[in-house]
Design an enzyme around this catalytic site. Structure first.
Site, PDB file in Angstrom:
ATOM      1  N   PRO A  25      31.808 -14.105  15.635  1.00  0.00           N
ATOM      2  CA  PRO A  25      32.123 -13.213  14.524  1.00  0.00           C
ATOM      3  C   PRO A  25      30.852 -12.580  13.959  1.00  0.00           C
ATOM      4  O   PRO A  25      29.839 -13.263  13.771  1.00  0.00           O
ATOM      5  CB  PRO A  25      32.780 -14.152  13.504  1.00  0.00           C
ATOM      6  CG  PRO A  25      33.337 -15.265  14.328  1.00  0.00           C
ATOM      7  CD  PRO A  25      32.353 -15.448  15.452  1.00  0.00           C
ATOM      8  N   GLU A  26      30.906 -11.273  13.736  1.00  0.00           N
ATOM      9  CA  GLU A  26      29.770 -10.531  13.204  1.00  0.00           C
ATOM     10  C   GLU A  26      30.064 -10.128  11.762  1.00  0.00           C
ATOM     11  O   GLU A  26      31.050 -10.575  11.175  1.00  0.00           O
ATOM     12  CB  GLU A  26      29.489  -9.323  14.094  1.00  0.00           C
ATOM     13  CG  GLU A  26      29.220  -9.705  15.546  1.00  0.00           C
ATOM     14  CD  GLU A  26      29.005  -8.497  16.457  1.00  0.00           C
ATOM     15  OE1 GLU A  26      28.578  -7.434  15.962  1.00  0.00           O
ATOM     16  OE2 GLU A  26      29.279  -8.617  17.671  1.00  0.00           O
ATOM     17  N   LYS A  68      25.815 -13.519   8.624  1.00  0.00           N
ATOM     18  CA  LYS A  68      27.035 -14.103   9.195  1.00  0.00           C
ATOM     19  C   LYS A  68      27.398 -15.426   8.520  1.00  0.00           C
ATOM     20  O   LYS A  68      28.265 -16.149   9.001  1.00  0.00           O
ATOM     21  CB  LYS A  68      26.852 -14.314  10.699  1.00  0.00           C
ATOM     22  CG  LYS A  68      26.538 -13.029  11.467  1.00  0.00           C
ATOM     23  CD  LYS A  68      26.253 -13.307  12.932  1.00  0.00           C
ATOM     24  CE  LYS A  68      25.754 -12.062  13.647  1.00  0.00           C
ATOM     25  NZ  LYS A  68      25.406 -12.327  15.068  1.00  0.00           N
ATOM     26  N   ARG A  73      22.868 -10.615  27.360  1.00  0.00           N
ATOM     27  CA  ARG A  73      24.087 -10.112  26.722  1.00  0.00           C
ATOM     28  C   ARG A  73      24.591  -8.875  27.447  1.00  0.00           C
ATOM     29  O   ARG A  73      23.805  -8.066  27.929  1.00  0.00           O
ATOM     30  CB  ARG A  73      23.811  -9.739  25.263  1.00  0.00           C
ATOM     31  CG  ARG A  73      23.243 -10.843  24.403  1.00  0.00           C
ATOM     32  CD  ARG A  73      24.335 -11.811  23.966  1.00  0.00           C
ATOM     33  NE  ARG A  73      23.858 -12.714  22.944  1.00  0.00           N
ATOM     34  CZ  ARG A  73      23.978 -12.493  21.639  1.00  0.00           C
ATOM     35  NH1 ARG A  73      24.537 -11.376  21.202  1.00  0.00           N
ATOM     36  NH2 ARG A  73      23.539 -13.372  20.769  1.00  0.00           N
TER      37      ARG A  73
END
EC number: 3.2.2.23
Length: 283
Positions: free
Chosen positions: A2-3, A60, A268
């Site tokens: 989650p960002e 975050k 990534r």
């Protein structure tokens, strides 16, 4: 993971549902979920009969002051964490790690498949960053007035790393992750492999504006759900339906129709349109 938009969505949901609710006990089902204190008994004793204040987001991280001078709670969802506000008789997921029982037969559950998420209790009269040390390393919030063009230019000046990797550095801007870095770079027409030092001032200006715009849109859509993210009531985020490039490998660009490409940068996946984000573009 989650960002910022997902954590902000959870934060707003928690404020709507848990503000003023009092903790009447709890259960820790996975001891390593507690980052501080590590003693389950001490944790439950300290938060018992504490009332939730207003939840806040920092990067975050989620933070909430506990009324009655009970200190703070801090949460980091990490890869797969979920905070769910449910009835106490709701069937228990096998991935439930923490339960906080409240009034009217409600409870706040921390559910975490990968078990990387963490929960902290911060003693009264101590700033959260003294216990949650990751807070000390965070850069500016992208919605803050301090996140100016001059600040951003200074952070990118002379940087030898690619811009995608820089955006993921939480000491530069807090809360940006893989999804919204890709989206902001597309909106600003910048290839993710471009080095920070190679960006012109107009590009940096465009990127800053794109980051803010993309994050606001994602918050309006309730964040992004590709696998595990859920809001506090278990509802999926909707941003994936309007995403420009992230998760759209080989699909046509929404602007020009060119197939979206995907490469690996720093371990990534990075998504971009080779037509809309050309190499060497300084404009």
């Amino acid at each position: 993971m989650p960002e910022l938009p997902e954590v902000e969505t959870v934060c707003r949901g928690l404020n709507q549902l848990t503000f003023g609710q009092t903790i009447r006990g709890g259960k820790v089902l996975l001891p390593r979920t507690l980052a501080y204190p590590v003693s389950i008994e001490e944790f439950l004793e300290q938060i018992n009969n504490a009332t939730f204040g207003q939840w806040q987001r920092r990067g975050k991280y989620l933070l909430v002051p506990l009324e009655e001078k009970k200190g703070w709670l801090g949460v980091h969802l990490r890869m797969t964490g979920q905070l769910l506000w449910v009835k106490q008789n709701e069937p228990l997921s096998r991935h439930t790690r923490l339960r906080l029982f409240c009034d009217r037969s409600k409870e706040l559950r921390f559910v975490d498949i990968r078990t990387f998420g963490k929960v902290w209790w911060v003693p009264p009269n101590q700033p959260p960053e003294t216990i949650i040390t990751g807070l000390q390393k965070l850069g500016l919030e992208p919605f803050s007035n301090a996140f100016s063009l001059d600040y951003f230019i200074d952070k990118l000046k002379g940087r030898q790393r690619n811009i995608k990797t820089i955006l993921l550095d939480q000491s530069v801007v807090a809360g940006i992750g893989n999804i919204y870095a890709d989206e902001a770079l597309f909106k600003s027409g910048i290839r993710p492999t471009t080095l920070g030092k190679e960006l012109s001032q107009p590009q940096v200006k465009r990127l800053r504006e794109a980051m803010i715009e993309v994050l606001k849109t994602a918050i309006e859509e309730g964040g992004t759900t590709f696998s595990d993210f859920r809001g506090v009531t278990g509802i999926n985020g909707n941003y994936s339906g309007v995403a420009w490039v992230y998760g759209r490998h080989n699909q046509p660009c929404r602007v020009c129709g060119t197939p979206i490409e995907r490469i690996k940068l720093g371990g990534r996946s990075s998504h971009f349109c080779p037509q809309c984000q050309p190499l060497g573009n300084k404009k």
